[in-house]
Motif scaffolding. Structure first.
Motif: not given
Length: 267
Positions: A225-240
């Motif tokens: 979540h921190y990286m998604q906020q800091q890294l422009q043009h980023s998408v966070l995908d959470l894998i189970d």
């Protein structure tokens, strides 16, 4: 010195875009064997070993050059120059996500996208940032490695791999750790676990997919979540997934997430 020999570079497949795969600490390029075939029909796939790992040229290991991740990033860019055709999709695992990040900052014109598997820009909790470890935790980890590297590997590798229902994967990672030269591995561990690349996140213009596991001893969800906020043009995908190596333990989930991201990127 031959770059191919130095980094044991392997290239296969064909296509106008290159997918470059960079492994994590204690591993080698064989860890991509479940993920890479899914992309080799459409992309030129390039794999390699970080100097000091796998089939790389151990005599090329320079403690000063590799005293920071910048030395590995410089190698990565040399591999891109020699082996890539067209723009590059950079897939990195763990510490290689930050090596890749540094490369995209240095030479953004080479990169179409960066895919970050289980990344962390900083492992140590600092103020409001939760990296997953205290400084004392990391010091203890490094001290244990210094005193008994093989024992540390046997205890930690299964915990890092996770997936208790697939114990053979923990054994594989243990064997991978134990094959590495202990002195090089201990030096690389210090460079990895004491690094802090949070300030670099905002400097990379390359679109990014952040693949974070739902339960990861090394890189908790808070980091994603921190990286998604800091890294422009980023998408966070959470894998189970329980563990730090989803490209090995649940490769189909990784490839699905990557395909979904690339479909948006390339259309």
């Amino acid at each position: 010195m031959s770059i191919q020999r130095r980094n044991n570079v392997q290239a296969y497949g064909d296509g106008p875009v290159t997918m470059l795969l960079a492994h994590g600490f204690g591993c080698d390029q064989s860890m991509w064997r479940y993920l890479a075939p899914a992309f080799s029909e459409r992309f030129r796939v390039v794999t390699f070993d970080l100097v000091g790992s796998g089939g790389s040229l151990l005599s090329a290991y320079d403690r000063q050059k590799y005293g920071s991740l910048n030395g590995y990033a410089a190698d990565l860019l040399e591999i891109v120059d020699e082996f890539a055709t067209g723009p590059v999709i950079l897939v990195g695992h763990s510490v290689s996500t930050m090596i890749g990040l540094l490369a995209t900052i240095e030479a953004p014109e080479h990169f179409l996208a960066q895919i970050m598997v289980a990344p962390s820009p900083c492992y140590i909790n600092q103020n409001d940032y939760v990296g997953g470890f205290t400084r004392a935790d990391i010091d203890d980890l490094l001290d244990t490695m210094d005193s008994n590297y093989l024992g540390w590997s046997s205890n930690m590798a299964p915990a890092i791999m996770g997936v208790p229902d697939q114990p053979e994967l923990g054994i594989e990672l243990t064997n991978s750790f134990c094959r590495n030269d202990p002195e090089i591995a201990k030096h690389f561990a210090r460079v990895t676990f004491l690094s802090d690349h949070r300030a670099a996140l905002s400097l990379s213009p390359t679109p990014a997919l952040i693949l974070q596991c739902s339960d990861d001893l090394i890189a908790p969800v808070t980091v994603g979540h921190y990286m998604q906020q800091q890294l422009q043009h980023s998408v966070l995908d959470l894998i189970d997934n329980v563990g730090h190596c989803p490209h090995v333990s649940t490769p189909s989930a990784c490839s699905t997430a990557i395909e979904r991201f690339l479909e948006r990127m390339l259309t």
